[in-house]
Write an enzyme that holds these catalytic residues in place. Structure first.
Site, PDB file in Angstrom:
ATOM      1  CB  SER A   7      -0.962   0.011   1.196  1.00 51.11           C
ATOM      2  OG  SER A   7      -2.120  -0.720   0.891  1.00 51.11           O
ATOM      3  CE  LYS A  33      -4.657   1.807  -0.749  1.00 48.55           C
ATOM      4  NZ  LYS A  33      -4.052   0.614  -0.170  1.00 48.55           N
ATOM      5  CB  SER A  58      -4.306   1.763   3.828  1.00 44.49           C
ATOM      6  OG  SER A  58      -3.575   1.242   2.732  1.00 44.49           O
TER       7      SER A  58
END
Length: 446
Positions: free
Chosen positions: A220, A223, A283
């Site tokens: 993640s 992102k 997230s």
């Protein structure tokens, strides 16, 4: 005569009473039949729901097992010449572009969208970070199975075609944004993370590194680039107030892939600002896919924009992304040095810096959430009371089984010097945090 009348009246009253009792009994029978019928329907629906749930759970388990096997194959095939003592990082290049060479293992994806803001289906495959390490269970330390140092070497093995080492071959296709100096420390057992880099942003130098040129699974941390690309494609600051409707395709994608989410409901209309904060703080895959679809029309088109940005940053030789969420894919990779460059670029964007530094945020009020949803950046909140020799201001975490616990953070020491820290493959949430604490504390003493 009178007696006959009374008897007739009595019999009539008795007949009326019997009819009332029969009607009452019939109503009770109808009532209980309806209850039994309703109970049967409810029981049948519940049984079908349980059966459907079992099917979905088995499907998810099969997909996760496939992802685990793919990760093990990925790791097993990458244990090649992994000698930390021989790490080399090329000098900082002019204009921040990387040297061109033969290390490119996968070509950039072309963008097939031009910024249209339509609602589409979220696409992708694999298994993403399930939020187990990001959404608030303090002290939880899931065990990552990909903590080995022997990941692929970003397409480079440091040897020329004739088998001899050469400086030009070692630097081919490598991230050249930061300079390694004679004071750069090679980290070994001081931290639990398998890969790490600690950057002095002001000097553009590498203060410490551990397997920094080897390929990682960014999970993640992806992102951060999602945030940056979406922010750069906003038509104006007022666009943050635009509304986006969460589709069934988005919620289904998150459920099937076990993604962490911000918590938006199907058909919920949220602001683009909510999508930005929802992508980073909890997230949220639902928010990230929403940003992708708002920006480019589909996740596939947005992935093309992400790879265009990687090329612009000079990272296309060592980094390639296939989705905006961070779901595991063998063609979704970068190095910790690449992630440091991405973080620095995001910090230069006002919107990104504001989102990455937020401790908490409450989404706008909607029909589904009348009070909004309160979300938090747990890494920043957990590290803020630790002795880092300064303050950690921004961060983004990540976790998939193939990456272990990972994080990229930005902080300053008490002298005002700025740093970026990137680590991956820690065996738990708190161990990842304490690796960052150690590195910030270590170099704030300079």
């Amino acid at each position: 005569m009178r007696t006959q009348f009374d008897n007739d009246h009595l019999r009539q009253m008795q007949r009326m009473k019997r009819k009332k009792r029969m009607k009452s009994e019939k109503r009770r029978q109808v009532f209980f039949r309806r209850i039994l019928k309703t109970g049967f329907i409810v029981t049948t629906v519940l049984a079908l729901g349980v059966a459907a749930r079992e099917v979905v759970i088995r499907y998810i388990a099969q997909e996760q097992e496939a992802a685990r096997n793919a990760g093990k194959e990925f790791l097993a095939g990458s244990r090649e010449d992994a000698d930390l003592n021989n790490e080399e990082v090329p000098d900082r290049g002019a204009g921040g572009s990387s040297a061109q060479g033969s290390g490119n293992e996968s070509g950039d994806q072309a963008a097939d969208g031009s910024g249209s803001k339509t609602e589409g289906s979220a696409a992708g495959n694999g298994s993403t970070d399930s939020g187990r390490n990001e959404n608030g269970a303090a002290g939880t330390e899931e065990s990552g199975t990909a903590g080995d140092d022997g990941k692929k070497d970003a397409g480079q093995d440091g040897k020329s075609e004739n088998g001899t080492d050469s400086e030009s071959d070692q630097t081919a296709g490598q991230n050249s944004h930061y300079q390694k100096t004679e004071d750069t420390q090679k980290i070994k057992d001081e931290i639990t993370s398998g890969h790490a880099v600690f950057i002095d942003m002001d000097a553009g130098t590498i203060l410490a590194l551990k397997s920094a040129r080897k390929r990682i699974v960014p999970a993640s941390m992806t992102k951060v680039l999602t945030l940056l690309v979406a922010a750069e494609h906003l038509e104006s600051p007022e666009s943050l107030d635009d509304k986006f409707k969460i589709t069934a395709e988005i919620t289904d994608y998150c459920y099937i892939n076990g993604c962490s989410v911000a918590g938006f409901g199907m058909k919920e209309k949220v602001t683009v600002r909510d999508l930005f904060y929802g992508t980073i703080l909890p997230s949220g895959a639902d928010a990230a896919i929403g940003l992708a679809e708002y920006t480019a029309g589909s996740q596939e088109a947005f992935a093309g924009l992400m790879n265009e940005k990687l090329e612009e940053l000079g990272l296309s030789q060592t980094a390639h992304f296939t989705n905006c969420v961070g779901i595991y894919d063998e063609n979704h990779y970068c190095t910790v040095l690449d992630m440091a460059v991405i973080m620095e670029a995001a910090l230069q964007n006002e919107i990104c810096r504001e989102v990455l530094s937020a401790r908490t945020y409450t989404t706008s009020k909607t029909k589904q959430h009348p009070e909004g949803i309160e979300i938090s950046n747990w890494f920043v909140r957990r590290i803020e009371d630790k002795d880092t020799g300064g303050e950690v201001l921004c961060a983004k975490t990540g976790y998939v089984e193939q990456s272990g616990n990972c994080a990229v953070s930005y902080g300053v020491d008490q002298k005002g010097r700025s740093y970026i820290c990137v680590t991956t493959n820690a065996p738990g949430t708190w161990k990842c945090i304490y690796d960052h604490v150690y590195l910030y504390k270590q170099f704030s003493k300079r």
